[in-house]
Structures are given as structure tokens and as C-alpha cells.
Write an enzyme that holds these catalytic residues in place. Sequence first.
Site, PDB file in Angstrom:
ATOM      1  N   SER A  62      -6.009   8.755   6.825  1.00  0.00           N
ATOM      2  CA  SER A  62      -5.176   7.544   6.776  1.00  0.00           C
ATOM      3  C   SER A  62      -4.129   7.603   5.665  1.00  0.00           C
ATOM      4  O   SER A  62      -2.991   7.165   5.868  1.00  0.00           O
ATOM      5  CB  SER A  62      -6.017   6.282   6.645  1.00  0.00           C
ATOM      6  OG  SER A  62      -6.768   6.306   5.485  1.00  0.00           O
ATOM      7  N   LYS A  77       1.589 -10.500  -0.352  1.00  0.00           N
ATOM      8  CA  LYS A  77       1.014 -11.845  -0.505  1.00  0.00           C
ATOM      9  C   LYS A  77       0.109 -11.970  -1.729  1.00  0.00           C
ATOM     10  O   LYS A  77      -0.051 -13.043  -2.268  1.00  0.00           O
ATOM     11  CB  LYS A  77       0.285 -12.283   0.760  1.00  0.00           C
ATOM     12  CG  LYS A  77      -1.027 -11.624   1.055  1.00  0.00           C
ATOM     13  CD  LYS A  77      -1.670 -12.313   2.261  1.00  0.00           C
ATOM     14  CE  LYS A  77      -2.995 -11.691   2.592  1.00  0.00           C
ATOM     15  NZ  LYS A  77      -3.662 -12.301   3.732  1.00  0.00           N
ATOM     16  N   ARG A 113     -10.731   7.273  13.829  1.00  0.00           N
ATOM     17  CA  ARG A 113      -9.952   8.063  12.869  1.00  0.00           C
ATOM     18  C   ARG A 113     -10.821   9.102  12.166  1.00  0.00           C
ATOM     19  O   ARG A 113     -11.944   8.812  11.743  1.00  0.00           O
ATOM     20  CB  ARG A 113      -9.315   7.148  11.810  1.00  0.00           C
ATOM     21  CG  ARG A 113      -8.604   7.937  10.728  1.00  0.00           C
ATOM     22  CD  ARG A 113      -7.836   7.040   9.788  1.00  0.00           C
ATOM     23  NE  ARG A 113      -8.651   6.162   8.999  1.00  0.00           N
ATOM     24  CZ  ARG A 113      -9.388   6.518   7.955  1.00  0.00           C
ATOM     25  NH1 ARG A 113      -9.457   7.785   7.563  1.00  0.00           N
ATOM     26  NH2 ARG A 113     -10.079   5.622   7.278  1.00  0.00           N
ATOM     27  N   HIS A 134     -14.061  -0.877   8.368  1.00  0.00           N
ATOM     28  CA  HIS A 134     -13.338   0.017   7.469  1.00  0.00           C
ATOM     29  C   HIS A 134     -11.894   0.250   7.893  1.00  0.00           C
ATOM     30  O   HIS A 134     -10.983   0.168   7.079  1.00  0.00           O
ATOM     31  CB  HIS A 134     -14.095   1.350   7.420  1.00  0.00           C
ATOM     32  CG  HIS A 134     -13.535   2.353   6.472  1.00  0.00           C
ATOM     33  ND1 HIS A 134     -13.380   2.093   5.121  1.00  0.00           N
ATOM     34  CD2 HIS A 134     -13.092   3.624   6.650  1.00  0.00           C
ATOM     35  CE1 HIS A 134     -12.871   3.170   4.518  1.00  0.00           C
ATOM     36  NE2 HIS A 134     -12.672   4.105   5.429  1.00  0.00           N
ATOM     37  N   GLY A 164       0.816  -1.211   0.000  1.00  0.00           N
ATOM     38  CA  GLY A 164       0.000   0.000   0.000  1.00  0.00           C
ATOM     39  C   GLY A 164       0.851   1.262   0.000  1.00  0.00           C
ATOM     40  O   GLY A 164       2.074   1.221  -0.211  1.00  0.00           O
ATOM     41  N   GLY A 179      -9.976  10.778  -0.215  1.00  0.00           N
ATOM     42  CA  GLY A 179      -8.792  11.567  -0.483  1.00  0.00           C
ATOM     43  C   GLY A 179      -7.847  11.697   0.680  1.00  0.00           C
ATOM     44  O   GLY A 179      -7.771  10.811   1.522  1.00  0.00           O
ATOM     45  N   HIS A 211     -17.388   2.031   8.649  1.00  0.00           N
ATOM     46  CA  HIS A 211     -17.801   3.130   7.767  1.00  0.00           C
ATOM     47  C   HIS A 211     -19.303   2.991   7.558  1.00  0.00           C
ATOM     48  O   HIS A 211     -19.796   1.885   7.295  1.00  0.00           O
ATOM     49  CB  HIS A 211     -17.053   3.023   6.431  1.00  0.00           C
ATOM     50  CG  HIS A 211     -17.156   4.261   5.590  1.00  0.00           C
ATOM     51  ND1 HIS A 211     -18.331   4.648   5.004  1.00  0.00           N
ATOM     52  CD2 HIS A 211     -16.232   5.186   5.241  1.00  0.00           C
ATOM     53  CE1 HIS A 211     -18.124   5.770   4.319  1.00  0.00           C
ATOM     54  NE2 HIS A 211     -16.851   6.123   4.466  1.00  0.00           N
TER      55      HIS A 211
HETATM   56  C1  SIN Z   1     -14.356   7.779   2.359  1.00  0.00           C
HETATM   57  O1  SIN Z   1     -14.067   8.166   1.237  1.00  0.00           O
HETATM   58  O2  SIN Z   1     -15.466   7.918   2.860  1.00  0.00           O
HETATM   59  C2  SIN Z   1     -13.322   7.070   3.161  1.00  0.00           C
HETATM   60  C3  SIN Z   1     -12.205   7.959   3.442  1.00  0.00           C
HETATM   61  C4  SIN Z   1     -11.515   7.545   4.691  1.00  0.00           C
HETATM   62  O3  SIN Z   1     -11.832   6.550   5.302  1.00  0.00           O
HETATM   63  O4  SIN Z   1     -10.621   8.281   5.111  1.00  0.00           O
END
Ligand code: SIN
Length: 527
Positions: A369, A33, A364, A329, A12, A47, A226
Site C-alpha cells: 500500500s 480534517k 492486498r 485494516h 497521508g 514497510g 489484518h
Molecule cells: C503489517 O505491518 O503487518 C502491515 C503492512 C501492510 O498492511 O502492508
Amino acid sequence: MNKENVIIIGSGLAALTLANRLVNFKNVILLTKGNRDQNNSCKAQGGIAAAVSKSDNWKSHMADTMTAGCQYNNKQAVRVLVQKGPNLIRDLVEQGLEFDHDAQGNFLLGREGAHHERRILHAGGDATGKVLMEFMHAQLVDKVAIKEGETVIDLLVNNGRCIGVITSNQEGERSTYYAQHTILATGGCGALYQVTSNDSSVAGDGLALAYRAGASLSDLEFIQFHPTMLYINNQCYGLVSEAVRGEGAILKTGNGHNIMKGVHVLEDLAPRDVVAREIQKHISKGENVYLDISMIVNFEEKFPTITQLCESANIDLAEAKIPVAPGAHFHMGGVKTNQLGETTLPGLYAIGEVACNGVHGANRLASNSLLEGIVFSNLLAEHLLTQTNAQLVRFKIKDPSTSAKNKQLVLPNASDLKKLMTDYVGIERNQSGLMHAKQWLEKYDFLDVNSLDIPYLTNEEIGIINRLTCCWLIVTSALSRTESRGGHFRSDFPYRDSSRWGDQQIIRNNKEVTRFEEMKYIEVGNG
Ligand code: SIN
């Protein structure tokens, strides 16, 4: 002089950012993996949050991050994140990364839940992760060979130091890699749940590897759900970004009731845990919940990725309704690190979602992130560039192919585990459900780490043992936190979260302060 070996596990944004910074100075070995695109960074829609506009500043970003995190954040880590973020973003732009902007070159900034400013940089509309990761790969091309399909099955530890990894390819052939520095950048654990925004490969492997190697883990009970996965006919098609609500979309039930009205001052843009629980409440009563997007002009142009998801789910956007349900999420907890990414096990580091330096607290803030991935990978890179004398240690391990496999293990399957986590360790938990989950998990063979002999097991067995280990760690952490806070909601404990009612209730030192007072406090260096 031979360059030092650095092993980076993961593919990532955090992994690639670090690789990019080190590649001219170290021998970087990047192991993943799956294939290089199987990670959550590639899927990121919303974003990157950063205080880049004239009307914004890092103190406001810090206050929002702390409020979303229920004041449980490590303040120094937050300060580093919000202060260093904007310059690192500008560096990427100077190197050629293109965020969406207007004709004058001003960034088109989005808004997401719990932010008091428009500060979300995005690219390709809602394809920020894809654009960013393509850019990162282009920077690395011909410099680092990414070894795909190479699963790290165990960390090598000698004399209290991590000295490398044992891997398995898809055929089950084992290899050993030694390194002065081994970095976990394996992402979170969303795929432990039935409904998730995460790639199906992201199931907490890094946590299990660190735990078996003896590194400390922290805050594992904090899992963010989420609110809005595209969910229809018992199938999840992926994330519907919070940016959609940032553009005005409203959560409604089938009969048109606006579900967030009166629940929180920020209504549809309330903190994610609040919105997710409210949606779940309606779904549990048998109601459907959908996003009313009728007020968003040019939806297809603004949100091409979500438009595609809707098409794949046969949703007619002309009706302006996207059916949604919450899904796992983001993991705020993880392998305990300091701000340099050092874990408690010398030689082992962690960055990105698998790490926990406390920056996110109990919950968060949206779009922090990717920023975390960029900021703390850069800090680790700077730290590793000062380390040049560590000796490369090798020791002989038994050849797995010549050894008999140990006893037949009793293990569950992944779907039963997902159901258990969803039913008892999900958006809401309580003592009896968590105890049930703990007892269920402890029926299986995974707890006695020393008797496991990981290299002699099949890849499938190791995958399930990793899942069991993570689930058990999350359950035991959730049992020991007897309060509700952020991503850990205990229905058997009263709610004590200071962010509930927005600006008016920030609690510092047991005293209620306004957001304005909190920002002043941060400004004078107390934050
Ligand atoms: C989203 O686009 O809703 C997720 C973005 C995030 O989790 O920071």
C-alpha cells in the site's frame, strides 16, 4: 501567469507525494480534517514491498501480488506498480530517505505473508510510516501550508465537472475552495469497524464525497482484516506487524496449539484473510489467541513500536506472548479510477487507499500500500503537469449562515454502526446478515442525496451521514457478490479462491497452472 489550483484532500503518503511533485508548478491547497499525523501512513509498521534485491525481480513480485489478489487484480496496474516501484524507491533513497541497512549499506529486507521473497524495506525497525512521513514533511516544509482541522463536507460540481470543495472548520464555519483539479487522498474506511488498525478518523469520507458527487465506486465489498491487532481486555492497542510472523512468530491458543498448522501450506504467513478467519474461529469458541515471539532475538530492537504498544497494554514481553485479534485494516475497493487517478467525474481524481484502480484485486499483498501511494501519486503528478489550460470555474453558493436548517434528521450513533458492521459485514458475511444490515441502515435519513443539503447540517450530522453512506455501499456491494473471494468471505457460498493452496493452484483461463508457468506467462508480456 496564474498557477492552476490543485486541492488535495488528505495528509497521508499519497497526498504528500503528490504535493511534493506539484508544488513548484501548481498552487497546491492541502486540506485535512484532523492534524497532519492523523492518517494510516504515519502508523505503517511493516514497510514497503519492492523487488530491489539481486535475487528478486518484478515478475515474482507481480505473481505474489496477483495470487494474494485472487487473480482479480487489474494486471496492467500491477505491472506498473511492481516495475516502477523500485526506481521510485531508489529516488527517495537518493534524496536522503534512510531505510534500515547493514554495515555494507545493503537493505535489511523483511518478509511478510504471501511473499516468496524477502522484499520489505523498512525504517526505524517497525516505524517505517513515521520515518517516511517525517521525511516527506521535511521535503515540503515552507512550500505548502497544510490546512489542518479543515473538513471537506462536499464536492462542488458544476456542469458535470468537479470544481472544488466546501469545507468546515472545527467551529463549523464554512469555506469554499475552487480548483481545476481536486484530488481525494482520504484513505480507507477501517474506522467503520469496532476493531481496526486505522486511525479513528479514517471512516470512508472520501467514498461518501465521491458518491454524492456522482463518481463511480468499485469493489467495495473487499475489506482486508489484518490478523493481528494487539487486543486485550476488549481493547485494541494497535497493529502487530506481519513482519513479526515474518521473523518466525507463531500463532497459538492458550493451551499452546499452533493454529495455522495444517490450515494452509504457508502456515502463519498464509494470506491475511485465511489467517484472520482462523483466529476468529478460535476467538468465537472463547479461546485466546496469542503470538508466540519466544524465538525472535532482540525483539525490542527490531520492533520498537510494537514494544511500546505492549508496554502501554501492560504486556510483559519477557513472557513472549502477545494477545491478538483480527481488525479491519485495508479497503481494496474505492473510488473507481484509471492508472492516472482520473475518476469518472471530470476534475476529480483519487489516489492511495480511497482509490480503486484494481491493483490489489480482492486482497492486498502485504506492504504494497505504501508502494501504491508512491507509484500512482507520481503518475497522477506527471499527468497533471501536462494539464495547463483548464479554466477555473466559480459559481455562487448560498451562504449557509443565512439559511434555515432543513428538517431534523433521524441518525444512529457511530458505535451502533460499528457494531452492525462488525457483526454482519465483517470477516464473514451471509445473505441474511447482509439483508439485516441493509434494512437497519435504510431506517435512517441519508439515502436521498438530493434532499440532504449537506452545507446546512452540523459537522456531526455530516460525519454520521458519511458513515451511513459507506456502510450502505459496502453492504449492497457485498450482497451482490455471490461468491467468496479474498477480502469478501460469504459463509453461504463455496470458496472459489485460486490462491488457497499456494504455488500449486493458480487458475488462469479456468486452467490450473504452476507459479513457474505463471511467471513465464507474465514475462512474455501476457500478465
Ligand atoms: C503489517 O505491518 O503487518 C502491515 C503492512 C501492510 O498492511 O502492508
